[in-house]
Design an enzyme around this catalytic site. Structure first.
Site, short mmCIF file in Angstrom:
data_model
loop_
_atom_site.label_atom_id
_atom_site.label_comp_id
_atom_site.label_asym_id
_atom_site.label_seq_id
_atom_site.Cartn_x
_atom_site.Cartn_y
_atom_site.Cartn_z
N HIS A 192 0.80 -1.23 0.00
CA HIS A 192 0.00 0.00 0.00
C HIS A 192 0.83 1.28 0.00
O HIS A 192 0.29 2.37 -0.13
CB HIS A 192 -0.98 0.03 1.18
CG HIS A 192 -0.31 0.40 2.48
ND1 HIS A 192 0.46 -0.49 3.17
CD2 HIS A 192 -0.29 1.56 3.17
CE1 HIS A 192 0.92 0.11 4.26
NE2 HIS A 192 0.50 1.35 4.28
C1 UD1 Z 1 -2.60 5.77 5.40
C2 UD1 Z 1 -1.37 6.30 6.13
C3 UD1 Z 1 -0.28 5.25 6.10
C4 UD1 Z 1 -0.78 3.93 6.63
C5 UD1 Z 1 -2.00 3.53 5.84
C6 UD1 Z 1 -2.56 2.23 6.32
C7 UD1 Z 1 -0.94 8.71 6.01
C8 UD1 Z 1 -0.07 9.73 5.39
N1 UD1 Z 1 -0.82 7.48 5.49
O1 UD1 Z 1 -2.25 5.59 4.04
O2 UD1 Z 1 0.79 5.68 6.91
O3 UD1 Z 1 0.24 2.97 6.51
O4 UD1 Z 1 -2.99 4.56 5.99
O5 UD1 Z 1 -3.69 1.86 5.59
O6 UD1 Z 1 -1.67 8.99 6.92
N2 UD1 Z 1 -9.47 4.89 0.83
C9 UD1 Z 1 -10.68 4.25 0.73
N3 UD1 Z 1 -11.33 3.91 1.88
C10 UD1 Z 1 -10.83 4.17 3.12
C11 UD1 Z 1 -9.60 4.84 3.20
C12 UD1 Z 1 -8.93 5.19 2.07
O7 UD1 Z 1 -11.16 3.98 -0.35
O8 UD1 Z 1 -11.46 3.81 4.13
C13 UD1 Z 1 -8.74 5.24 -0.41
C14 UD1 Z 1 -8.99 6.65 -0.87
O9 UD1 Z 1 -9.06 6.65 -2.23
C15 UD1 Z 1 -7.72 7.37 -0.44
C16 UD1 Z 1 -6.68 6.30 -0.52
O10 UD1 Z 1 -7.36 5.10 -0.17
O11 UD1 Z 1 -7.46 8.45 -1.26
C17 UD1 Z 1 -5.54 6.54 0.42
O12 UD1 Z 1 -6.03 6.76 1.76
P1 UD1 Z 1 -5.19 7.70 2.78
O13 UD1 Z 1 -5.81 7.68 4.12
O14 UD1 Z 1 -4.95 9.01 2.14
O15 UD1 Z 1 -3.78 7.01 2.83
P2 UD1 Z 1 -3.38 5.48 2.94
O16 UD1 Z 1 -2.69 5.09 1.68
O17 UD1 Z 1 -4.52 4.63 3.40
#
Ligand code: UD1
Length: 367
Positions: free
Chosen positions: A205
């Site tokens: 991820h």
């Molecule tokens: C975040 C954390 C990372 C952690 C990871 C675990 C930061 C900078 N990053 O990264 O350190 O290792 O979580 O999962 O805080 N999305 C969904 N559903 C959700 C959540 C996210 O569809 O419930 C999708 C969205 O399109 C979003 C993307 O995942 O844009 C990334 O989510 P985001 O919270 O920005 O960062 P992670 O990659 O999950």
């Protein structure tokens, strides 16, 4: 003592669980639980609260996904009124996600001391968003609770006074140990038709691995080779799912692609896998405690104890190197390593002890 406890993203939930259990067991300690809403899908959030018996959050800030600046700013805007209204003795944050730094910054500017659980870890790679979050959160925290000795050294090098640093162990391992029995009972192996068969586990991820098509393609080429020898379960993070849309995973019949899994199912798979391939931080620690070989698909780790003492190996992103490392593990399974000091299931109790003593001693939180 009144704490505001913050959780925002999936890796936070297994860290706050034992802290919340410990607070509930103690008289005179109260917690107001804030979910920032950084992760919001059922399988990235609510499932963990249910499985880990985490109390329902007192408030959900509902920030959702956005760019780093917007997500961090939204958490800050929505968290400030909570701190003003609750007036806690301290704000407790865990890990290194955007919610961690956002809430720490709000609290400290309102004069509320911050406790950071999982402080001091450093990858020394400032292109990782988590590294920035870790450095900044540690710089403004009053209590820094550290999981491994390297973290204490990092903080001392950065000039953090010794009396703020507490080596208390690993709350994520508290949860792992508390849930071992329950996770053994998971039926996920039967559900995935893996009963009686050897298998591996893959998670990906990190933006550096999944957002760059060339890098992701290289990793999948390596996985394509490995899955010929060993079926591999791949629970796909939402970020990765988007990146994978153009990849033909159906051409890899030994790759078992699933939705994100719940905690108990995932721990069952980790514990019983022949091999784990991951770019996660937490999984490096969990495999170390479970004694399962872990190949980390990164060039660095902020958790060196998992290499020095545990079962983790950094293999980087070169497909040939990944295949060679996996082949070696399958041919000559390495030993189980050693469980790091204080990863014994009692970290949350130590942390709440320190906070209780610190907050009840007048002047102890002054600079
Ligand atoms: C975040 C954390 C990372 C952690 C990871 C675990 C930061 C900078 N990053 O990264 O350190 O290792 O979580 O999962 O805080 N999305 C969904 N559903 C959700 C959540 C996210 O569809 O419930 C999708 C969205 O399109 C979003 C993307 O995942 O844009 C990334 O989510 P985001 O919270 O920005 O960062 P992670 O990659 O999950």
């Amino acid at each position: 003592m009144k704490l505001v406890v913050v959780a925002g993203a999936r890796p936070n939930f297994m860290k706050i669980a034992p802290l919340m259990w410990e607070i509930q067991r103690r008289d005179g300690v109260a917690a107001y639980l804030v979910h920032t809403g950084q992760h919001y899908d059922e399988r990235m959030s609510r499932l963990f609260f249910e499985e880990l018996a985490i109390p329902r959050p007192d408030v959900d800030l509902g920030v959702g996904s956005a760019s780093h600046a917007v997500q961090t700013a939204e958490v800050m805007k929505r968290f400030e009124p909570v701190v003003l209204e609750q007036r806690p003795d301290a704000v407790l944050v865990v890990g290194d996600v955007n919610s961690t730094i956002a809430c720490a910054l709000v609290a400290v500017k309102l004069g509320v001391p911050v406790a950071h659980v999982e402080a001091g870890l450093r990858s020394f790679d400032r292109t990782m968003p988590e590294e920035i979050n870790r450095i900044l959160t540690d710089a403004i925290s009053q209590w820094l609770f550290v999981t491994e000795r390297s973290g204490v050294e990092n903080l001392r090098r950065e000039g953090i006074p010794a009396d703020r640093i507490f080596l208390t162990g690993n709350v994520m391992i508290d949860t792992l140990l508390a849930c071992r029995e329950l996770s053994r009972r998971s039926t996920i192996r039967e559900d995935l038709h893996l009963a009686g068969r050897e298998f591996g586990v893959l998670t990906l991820h990190r933006p550096a691995n999944v957002d760059e098509p060339g890098v992701l393609g290289g990793i999948l080429a390596a996985i394509g080779r490995i899955q010929r020898e060993l079926p591999i379960v791949f629970p796909v993070h939402p970020r990765t799912r988007k990146a994978l849309e153009s990849q033909n995973l159906a051409a890899l019949p030994g790759l078992i692609v699933t939705e994100p899994l719940g905690y108990l199912d995932f721990m069952k798979l980790l514990a019983e896998a022949r091999l784990v391939l991951t770019d996660s931080g937490g999984i490096q620690e969990e495999t170390t405690v479970l004694g399962v070989p872990c190949l980390t698909l990164r060039n660095n780790t902020e958790r060196p104890v998992t290499i020095d003492q545990g079962t983790n190996r950094l293999v980087g992103l070169d497909p040939q190197r990944i295949v060679a490392a996996a082949t070696r593990v399958l041919l000559e399974p390495p030993g189980a390593g050693r469980v790091p000091d204080l990863w014994d299931g009692r970290a949350a109790a130590r942390i709440i002890d320190v906070l209780t003593a610190g907050i009840s001693t007048p002047g102890s939180t002054a600079d």
